[in-house]
Design a protein around this motif. Structure first.
Motif, PDB file in Angstrom:
ATOM      1  N   ARG A 126     -66.697 -76.086  52.660  1.00  0.00           N
ATOM      2  CA  ARG A 126     -66.000 -77.357  52.925  1.00  0.00           C
ATOM      3  C   ARG A 126     -65.781 -78.092  51.616  1.00  0.00           C
ATOM      4  O   ARG A 126     -66.635 -78.080  50.724  1.00  0.00           O
ATOM      5  N   LEU A 127     -64.638 -78.771  51.523  1.00  0.00           N
ATOM      6  CA  LEU A 127     -64.280 -79.434  50.278  1.00  0.00           C
ATOM      7  C   LEU A 127     -65.236 -80.574  49.944  1.00  0.00           C
ATOM      8  O   LEU A 127     -65.626 -80.744  48.779  1.00  0.00           O
ATOM      9  N   ASP A 128     -65.626 -81.350  50.941  1.00  0.00           N
ATOM     10  CA  ASP A 128     -66.552 -82.455  50.661  1.00  0.00           C
ATOM     11  C   ASP A 128     -67.911 -81.942  50.200  1.00  0.00           C
ATOM     12  O   ASP A 128     -68.549 -82.537  49.318  1.00  0.00           O
ATOM     13  N   ALA A 185     -60.193 -76.274  50.482  1.00  0.00           N
ATOM     14  CA  ALA A 185     -61.541 -75.870  50.084  1.00  0.00           C
ATOM     15  C   ALA A 185     -61.565 -74.411  49.634  1.00  0.00           C
ATOM     16  O   ALA A 185     -62.237 -74.060  48.652  1.00  0.00           O
ATOM     17  N   CYS A 200     -60.573 -82.814  53.488  1.00  0.00           N
ATOM     18  CA  CYS A 200     -61.859 -82.139  53.718  1.00  0.00           C
ATOM     19  C   CYS A 200     -61.929 -81.487  55.091  1.00  0.00           C
ATOM     20  O   CYS A 200     -62.736 -80.569  55.303  1.00  0.00           O
ATOM     21  N   TRP A 247     -58.667 -88.206  51.421  1.00  0.00           N
ATOM     22  CA  TRP A 247     -59.704 -87.236  51.058  1.00  0.00           C
ATOM     23  C   TRP A 247     -60.389 -86.688  52.308  1.00  0.00           C
ATOM     24  O   TRP A 247     -60.644 -85.487  52.413  1.00  0.00           O
TER      25      TRP A 247
END
Length: 288
Positions: free
Chosen positions: A49-51, A29, A23, A19
């Motif tokens: 951003r994905l996180d 993302a 990210c 993960w």
């Protein structure tokens, strides 16, 4: 998603490392963000951003409740049940959102002699299967709850086949817990904990399973984990479980008479066990 088991790698740690890798890359993302904006779940102010997207979805789900949760899960599950890399990415984001619950389920599934990594491998593989096969065209409400419930059904079948003696049902599977716990997802968690606690000698078959909720449930869950990780011996875990009961606690005097030792020795033994448990508790909490 690759869920292959590596003897030196906990699958949960592997997923979290994967993960972090995702990210750090802009393409995943951008795709997730675009899907959620197209679905009307997020607007153009959404993070890149994905996180940060994941954190925002979790936070707004807590604040706005089931309707928001259903909206973003629908947007991703509609893609997750398809084929190709985009389907795998959508499924991966849903899996990450459900990972803490899967870890809790794994801890509650553990029985004496089983390794966390082995049971986690089964639970995570089942979770990925549930996400990829979820009937989103027919079920669009209470998605998080239904995903957890589907996971419970699949894991209970797998556990019965792989981890329990042939023909053995999970304790309480057909008992009165349904009358005491109205939410089937909560019921599933209590039944799993009762199974693990019964096997570990921390909960007898004649004790009501509804006692394994709230603070008592958290304590027993921690003790089951401590036994599986060899933080405590069975005697030490039992001494804590028996002493810290809301009702029916065994007095130190009675425990001392049963063991043929002094009351002071019982208290000293429990005190040492509590110290070991407190020292190890942050590791248990970190996995939640």
């Amino acid at each position: 998603m690759n869920t292959a088991h590596h003897p030196d790698t906990n699958v949960v740690d592997h997923l979290n490392a994967e993960w972090r890798w995702l990210c750090d890359r802009p393409t995943p993302a951008t795709q997730i963000r675009g899907w959620l904006i197209d679905a009307g779940v997020l607007d153009q102010d959404a993070p890149h951003r994905l996180d940060e997207l994941h954190e925002l979805l979790q936070q707004r789900s807590k604040e706005q409740g089931r309707h928001f949760s259903d909206a973003w899960l629908t947007a991703l599950l509609e893609r997750a049940v398809g084929e190709g890399e985009q389907a795998q990415l959508a499924a991966r984001v849903v899996l990450q959102a459900m990972l803490p619950g899967a870890v809790r389920m794994t801890r509650r599934c553990l029985r004496d002699g089983e390794a966390f990594a082995d049971v986690a491998q089964l639970v995570i593989a089942s979770l990925y299967q549930v996400v990829r096969r979820f009937p989103i065209t027919r079920r669009r409400q209470q998605l998080a709850r239904n995903l957890r419930l589907e996971l419970w059904h699949l894991v209970s079948r797998e556990l019965g086949r792989e981890f329990a003696p042939s023909g053995e049902e999970l304790p309480g599977e057909h008992g009165p817990v349904a009358d005491e716990v109205s939410d089937p997802v909560a019921q599933a968690g209590v039944v799993l904990l009762a199974s693990a606690a019964h096997t570990a000698g921390l909960h007898s078959a004649d004790e009501p399973v509804e006692e394994l909720t709230g603070a008592r449930g958290e304590l027993i869950e921690l003790l089951v984990w401590a036994l599986a990780q060899k933080v405590l011996t069975t005697d030490a875990a039992t001494s804590i479980a028996d002493h810290y009961r809301a009702t029916g606690a065994i007095s130190d005097e009675a425990a001392a008479r049963a063991a043929g030792v002094s009351t002071a020795a019982i208290r000293q033994k429990r005190s040492r066990a509590v110290i070991r448990l407190r020292t190890a508790a942050p590791m248990w909490a970190a996995a939640a």
